[in-house]
Design an enzyme around this catalytic site. Structure first.
Site, short mmCIF file in Angstrom:
data_model
loop_
_atom_site.label_atom_id
_atom_site.label_comp_id
_atom_site.label_asym_id
_atom_site.label_seq_id
_atom_site.Cartn_x
_atom_site.Cartn_y
_atom_site.Cartn_z
N GLN A 252 0.74 -1.14 -0.18
CA GLN A 252 -0.04 0.03 0.16
C GLN A 252 0.95 1.37 -0.08
O GLN A 252 0.57 2.32 -0.64
CB GLN A 252 -0.91 -0.14 1.17
N HIS A 255 1.51 3.05 -3.09
CA HIS A 255 0.44 3.66 -4.24
C HIS A 255 0.55 5.25 -3.94
O HIS A 255 0.64 5.80 -5.04
CB HIS A 255 -0.70 3.43 -3.39
N GLU A 320 -9.45 0.95 5.57
CA GLU A 320 -9.70 0.35 4.02
C GLU A 320 -9.50 -0.96 3.90
O GLU A 320 -10.62 -1.87 3.66
CB GLU A 320 -9.09 1.16 3.01
N HIS A 321 -8.36 -1.53 4.13
CA HIS A 321 -8.16 -2.90 4.01
C HIS A 321 -7.51 -3.42 5.56
O HIS A 321 -6.60 -2.51 6.16
CB HIS A 321 -6.63 -3.23 3.25
N ASP A 354 -7.34 -7.09 -4.65
CA ASP A 354 -7.21 -6.02 -5.68
C ASP A 354 -7.49 -6.28 -6.89
O ASP A 354 -8.13 -5.50 -7.91
CB ASP A 354 -5.78 -5.41 -5.77
N GLU A 408 -48.77 17.60 14.17
CA GLU A 408 -47.58 18.39 13.46
C GLU A 408 -48.13 19.63 12.98
O GLU A 408 -47.30 20.49 12.25
CB GLU A 408 -47.03 17.50 12.26
N HIS A 413 -52.95 17.89 5.22
CA HIS A 413 -52.76 16.60 5.40
C HIS A 413 -53.70 15.72 5.99
O HIS A 413 -54.24 14.72 5.38
CB HIS A 413 -51.42 16.24 6.04
#
Length: 428
Positions: A252, A255, A320-321, A354, A408, A413
């Site tokens: 990693q 990268h 992430e991993h 990957d 409400e 309504h």
């Protein structure tokens, strides 16, 4: 590589995703220009940023089939096998529309519909990423998306896309491909030009300008995520082999200078051995300058008192991993709450995911695995609620609905219910 006690500050968050004011201004300018000048803006920016003048931004049929002639047969077979694995995994994620009925005639359900169109950004320019093509196109195809558009920056010398990218696109089922990169590609996908029709969603990783452009167009179109630099965390005990752990951390680190590689272990002996191995293996890496900066700035080995403390640390990081390299990795799996992808055992290093195993490699970064998931089939679908109330059901529940509306302060309504109850009462 730094060895720290768990009492030291631990984080994998890096505040690089928001960019600088100058970068944000550049991106806004690019988007505005593309919206104003369309194809011409795309060609101008391609010449400015990629150093090449293109007469046509669309990949031609000739270029697509030339790619098959240029790619090695063995690589083609690997791409096809990887595609089959990825497709098979994502087919298991499909969920059907559904409907339930009640005794009073009520029908409630959910209609699952694929998006009409998606744009998939594939980084490039100096490198080829066919794996990104497969990971983005295939779940969209499985979901049922009918129009899939790929954009990727052209090679600065040839003005073409890498053969492996074009082949992967066709093997995955994407035919509409454009030689456009950067923030200008995101703008074209979001708002359209004379050549590129706009899409409903944009996915795929890119540099900071791509990330900022995705952030800018979100709301006009959907996006998958704002991806940060890659990260890996490894939880290991004394059974782990230092050379393998070091290799996985560096997988990693190479990268990006902002990539983060972390080992968490209760073993001081393993920590020391891995630190030594990292330094040794760094000297042999082609991308050692990038990996060295990553390890120096964002790499660390954390030593805990117990394995339980190591697990808590991993859940705090939400990486992430995550690799679990312990004697019995399955025993720890149930205790992991936050991780984008989990790799179990020494024979499941991160590159398996990957490229080949099947699960998606587009994963939440920067701690967002606390609330986000890997790219999947549902990212390319939307859901509509279905409500059918029978006359009997409205009579049974109408007064309760009116009361809730008036609670409400929404009288109209309530009257939308009351008028139906009154009409039915008058008929009877």
């Amino acid at each position: 590589m730094r060895i720290l006690k768990i009492t030291d500050e631990i984080s994998i968050k890096r505040s690089v995703d928001s960019g600088t004011e100058e970068q944000r201004a550049i991106v806004k300018g690019i988007i505005a220009k593309v919206r104003e000048d369309g194809d011409q803006a795309l060609k101008d920016f391609t010449e400015k940023f990629d150093g090449i003048s293109l007469a046509n931004i669309a990949v031609t049929e000739e270029e697509k089939w030339e790619a098959y002639e240029e790619i090695d047969e063995e690589i083609l077979a690997i791409i096809r096998e990887a595609a089959a694995n990825i497709r098979s995994f994502h087919e298991k994620q499909l969920r059907p529309s559904w409907m339930t009925t009640d005794e009073n005639g009520t029908m409630l359900g959910q209609k699952v519909t694929p998006l009409d169109s998606v744009g998939l950004y594939v980084p490039g320019g100096t490198a080829a990423y066919p794996s990104s093509v497969l990971m983005n196109v295939l779940p969209a195809k499985v979901a049922g998306v009918t129009r899939i558009v790929i954009t990727s920056p052209p090679d600065k010398k040839t003005g073409k896309l890498p053969p492996a990218v074009l082949v992967a696109a066709q093997e995955a089922g994407a035919e509409e491909i454009y030689k456009v990169g950067g923030a200008q590609a995101i703008a074209a996908l979001a708002y359209g030009t004379e050549t590129i029709a706009p899409v409903d969603k944009i996915t795929g990783p890119g540099n900071i300008f791509v990330a900022l452009a995705k952030r800018e167009v979100f709301g006009d179109v959907d996006i998958d995520m704002i991806a940060g630099p890659s990260e890996i965390a490894i939880i290991a005990d004394d059974m782990a082999k230092p050379a393998e752990v070091a290799a996985d951390l560096l997988s990693q680190a190479e990268h990006d200078v902002f990539a983060c590689s972390v080992l968490v272990t209760p073993s001081e002996a393993l920590a020391a051995a891995v630190a030594s191995e990292v330094e040794k293996q760094l000297t042999e890496l082609p991308r050692r300058e990038i990996a060295s900066q990553s390890i120096e700035n964002f790499g660390a080995i954390y030593v805990t008192d117990t394995m339980e403390e190591a697990i808590n640390t991993i859940n705090s990081l939400a990486p992430e991993h995550l690799e679990i390299m312990t004697e019995n990795p399955l025993e720890l799996l149930g205790k992991i709450k936050h991780a984008g992808a989990i790799f179990l055992g020494r024979f499941s290093p991160e590159p398996v995911g990957d490229y080949f195993a099947g699960p998606n490699h587009v994963l939440p970064t920067n701690g967002t695995a606390r609330f986000s998931s890997p790219l999947n089939v549902e990212d390319f679908q939307k859901k509509s609620s279905i409500i059918y109330y029978s006359e009997k059901a409205l009579k049974e529940n109408g007064e309760k609905i009116s009361a809730f509306a008036r609670l409400e302060g929404l009288e109209a309504h309530a009257r939308a219910i009351d008028i139906r109850l009154r009409d039915e009462g008058e008929r009877t």
